[in-house]
Design a protein around this motif. Structure first.
Motif, short mmCIF file in Angstrom:
data_model
loop_
_atom_site.label_atom_id
_atom_site.label_comp_id
_atom_site.label_asym_id
_atom_site.label_seq_id
_atom_site.Cartn_x
_atom_site.Cartn_y
_atom_site.Cartn_z
N SER A 49 0.83 -1.21 0.00
CA SER A 49 0.00 0.00 0.00
C SER A 49 0.86 1.26 0.00
N THR A 86 2.27 1.73 -3.47
CA THR A 86 1.22 2.28 -4.34
C THR A 86 1.02 3.76 -4.08
N GLY A 87 0.99 4.14 -2.80
CA GLY A 87 0.79 5.54 -2.45
C GLY A 87 1.90 6.44 -2.92
N GLY A 119 0.70 10.72 3.92
CA GLY A 119 -0.52 10.28 3.24
C GLY A 119 -1.72 11.12 3.60
N LEU A 165 -6.47 8.73 -3.86
CA LEU A 165 -6.13 7.31 -3.79
C LEU A 165 -4.72 7.10 -3.24
N GLY A 166 -3.78 7.95 -3.66
CA GLY A 166 -2.43 7.84 -3.14
C GLY A 166 -2.36 8.11 -1.65
N ALA A 225 -3.86 5.14 0.23
CA ALA A 225 -2.94 4.00 0.22
C ALA A 225 -1.82 4.17 1.23
N CYS A 239 -3.17 3.51 4.67
CA CYS A 239 -3.39 2.08 4.95
C CYS A 239 -2.11 1.38 5.39
N GLY A 240 -0.96 1.93 5.04
CA GLY A 240 0.30 1.31 5.43
C GLY A 240 0.70 1.54 6.86
#
Length: 225
Positions: free
Chosen positions: A6, A9-10, A129, A195-196, A199, A202-203
């Motif tokens: 995640s 991805t971010g 994030g 979205l980034g 993500a 979420c990490g």
């Protein structure tokens, strides 16, 4: 390296959204329209009095006017009712704030992920994030305001183009304005930012290690008689 997928991805999506939004912000194609202008004073292609198709485009900071199928084009800083419109000024402020927050968030996320080490700083990356996600929400707010009132924003030819290449633009009819390419780029960039940021957030969860059984915890050793 134990960087969660995640986070990876971010850290890919966040700079991509920043680039897309920055590109959209500096280009003058947020809205566009066209109109036929009759009785031109200057011949274009050797035909006097010929009707010309004028293409008008506006961005947050710049407007452009072009004659279709020709090299006649002129751009000038946004002015008049459009430049003074509170909704345009609000969109500018929100977009600039979004770019600043996203850039700061990308830097924090890069430091937090620490691709050169095995253990990332999850809280620092999550803070980056959060800033990226917030920047995406600011961008969406700016785009929502601009898109909703796109046709209501003023249109005025600047004095610098009052004699645009010898054409009588004072009699230009009203334009039917519609969204243009830069506005679509901005929408994509804003959603990529969100979205980034999500993500990266979420990490922040640390992976749980499976519980070891008593037999696995027992240490084997050799006994010499």
């Amino acid at each position: 390296m134990h960087t969660p997928a995640s986070m990876v991805t971010g850290i890919v999506f966040a700079p991509l959204g920043l680039v897309l939004l920055f590109t959209a912000a500096i280009t003058p194609q947020w809205r566009e329209g066209q109109a036929w202008l009759g009785g031109a004073r200057q011949a274009v292609g050797g035909a006097k009095g010929r009707e010309l198709l004028l293409l008008r485009s506006d961005g947050l900071w710049e407007s452009c006017l072009q004659v279709a199928n020709s090299e006649l084009r002129e751009c000038w800083p946004a002015s008049g009712p459009y430049q003074r419109d509170a909704r345009v000024r609000a969109a500018r402020t929100l977009i600039l704030s979004s770019l600043f927050l996203c850039g700061t968030g990308v830097v924090l996320a890069s430091v937090g992920i620490r691709c050169w080490t095995d253990a990332p700083l999850r809280n620092v990356a999550a803070g980056g994030g959060l800033l990226v996600a917030l920047s995406g929400l600011l961008s969406l707010a700016a785009l929502g305001v601009y898109t909703r009132h796109l046709s209501e924003l003023g249109v005025e030819l600047a004095s610098t183009v009052s004699g645009f290449q010898g054409l009588d633009v004072h009699k230009m009819p009203s334009l039917s304005l519609r969204p243009a390419g830069s506005l679509y780029f901005a929408w994509v960039g804003a959603w990529v930012q969100v979205l980034g940021g999500v993500a990266l957030l979420c990490g922040v969860r640390r992976p749980r290690c499976p519980a070891r059984t008593h037999a696995e915890r027992a240490e084997a050793y050799e006994v010499n008689c």
